[in-house]
Design a protein around this motif. Structure first.
Motif, PDB file in Angstrom:
ATOM      1  N   TRP A 107      -2.599   0.519  -4.309  1.00 47.90           N
ATOM      2  CA  TRP A 107      -1.654  -0.597  -4.357  1.00 47.90           C
ATOM      3  C   TRP A 107      -0.534  -0.301  -5.360  1.00 47.90           C
ATOM      4  O   TRP A 107      -0.783   0.250  -6.432  1.00 47.90           O
ATOM      5  CB  TRP A 107      -2.353  -1.883  -4.782  1.00 47.90           C
ATOM      6  N   LEU A 166       0.841  -1.198   0.000  1.00 47.89           N
ATOM      7  CA  LEU A 166       0.000   0.000   0.000  1.00 47.89           C
ATOM      8  C   LEU A 166       0.876   1.248   0.000  1.00 47.89           C
ATOM      9  O   LEU A 166       1.908   1.291   0.671  1.00 47.89           O
ATOM     10  CB  LEU A 166      -0.918   0.000   1.226  1.00 47.89           C
ATOM     11  N   THR A 186      -5.775   2.499   8.314  1.00 48.48           N
ATOM     12  CA  THR A 186      -6.026   1.496   7.283  1.00 48.48           C
ATOM     13  C   THR A 186      -6.199   0.127   7.928  1.00 48.48           C
ATOM     14  O   THR A 186      -5.405  -0.263   8.792  1.00 48.48           O
ATOM     15  CB  THR A 186      -4.856   1.438   6.285  1.00 48.48           C
ATOM     16  N   VAL A 243      -7.384   2.369  -3.871  1.00 49.20           N
ATOM     17  CA  VAL A 243      -8.311   2.069  -2.776  1.00 49.20           C
ATOM     18  C   VAL A 243      -9.129   3.310  -2.431  1.00 49.20           C
ATOM     19  O   VAL A 243     -10.355   3.288  -2.421  1.00 49.20           O
ATOM     20  CB  VAL A 243      -7.547   1.566  -1.536  1.00 49.20           C
ATOM     21  N   GLU A 258      -8.810  -7.178   0.806  1.00 50.38           N
ATOM     22  CA  GLU A 258      -9.704  -6.027   0.878  1.00 50.38           C
ATOM     23  C   GLU A 258      -9.176  -5.044   1.933  1.00 50.38           C
ATOM     24  O   GLU A 258      -8.619  -5.451   2.950  1.00 50.38           O
ATOM     25  CB  GLU A 258     -11.121  -6.470   1.238  1.00 50.38           C
TER      26      GLU A 258
END
Length: 274
Positions: free
Chosen positions: A133, A66, A177, A126, A167
């Protein structure tokens, strides 16, 4: 005696074979080498594949992390391919910084990903401007024997097809997050396929060349097809080709596409059953 002749006069050695429309490894001029594919080879990676084309072997491992989207593309994630041609794969490579050939291969892979639109990087986002990503795609050549671009692209696409991403929930107020256990397959729109020819004596085209054939060639040309359509032609200098020769390269590349898609499908089905 044949080995000494090959060492002393490598060009004439190859030319003698081609005069009989055959190559030193027994293939005719326009025949592919056998291909093999193994997917999910690296259990610690988010996606992986091992490809063999003749004696050329390439391993691809993909790690997803991420990150913050780039300012110029706030609604997209991104893919970072990196090709490594190690000294263990061939004596032509040396330890140290990436060779020029490795850098060219990495840029080639990046350009194909961009031009083919096989992966919509918006699906990697996201939360726009906040989190997305990034896929780090490491392509390591285990054994180098020609057609490295073909093997790298096949390894990358086969590995991308195995990628699953967890997810993610993002709390805007807390800027926190949460990564969940549930995973979703990466959406791949199409599979671009590369096919390389070596140009020998300016007019002879050798399909899927070996490393020795590439070294003796006056140039190479790599055709990339995606869904049966021409995606790109990569020709780094060397002997010029006529329009008729390029058309022949494209027609032979179409056969490689069918073989690659069949290989990927068969490998995926076998892996699912296993």
């Amino acid at each position: 005696m044949a080995l000494q002749y090959k060492t002393i006069h490598p060009v004439k050695y190859l030319r003698d074979f081609l005069a009989h429309n055959v190559r030193p490894d027994g293939r005719i001029l326009h025949k592919f080498r056998p291909m093999a594919l193994n997917i999910r080879s690296i259990s610690s990676a988010d996606g992986s594949a091992l490809v063999k084309i003749g004696n050329t072997s390439v391993m691809c491992g993909i790690k997803a992390e991420l990150t913050t989207p780039r300012p110029e593309e706030p609604d997209r994630g991104f893919v970072v391919p990196n090709v490594e041609l190690s000294p263990l794969s061939s004596s032509k490579f040396r330890p140290g910084p990436p060779s020029e050939e490795a850098q060219v291969a990495s840029q080639f892979i990046f350009d194909v990903l961009t031009n083919s639109c096989c992966l919509d990087t918006r699906t990697l986002c996201v939360v726009p401007d906040k989190i997305a990503w990034v896929l780090y795609c490491d392509l390591i050549c285990l054994n180098y024997d020609g057609s490295i671009l073909d093997a790298c692209l096949l390894a990358l696409m086969a590995a991308l097809l195995t990628v699953t991403l967890p997810e993610v929930e993002y709390d805007v107020e807390k800027s926190s997050t949460l990564v969940k256990n549930k995973r979703t397959p990466l959406l791949i729109n199409s599979v671009p396929v590369a096919t390389t020819h070596a140009v020998f004596d300016d007019d002879v085209l050798l399909l899927d060349p070996t490393g020795e054939e590439e070294d003796l060639a006056s140039g190479t040309v790599t055709v990339v097809l995606c869904e049966g359509k021409l995606c790109s032609i990569f020709k780094p200098g060397g002997s010029p080709l006529s329009e008729q020769q390029l058309e022949g390269c494209v027609e032979r590349a179409k056969k490689r596409v069918s073989a690659v898609l069949e290989l990927i499908n068969a490998t995926s089905e076998s892996s699912s059953r296993g």
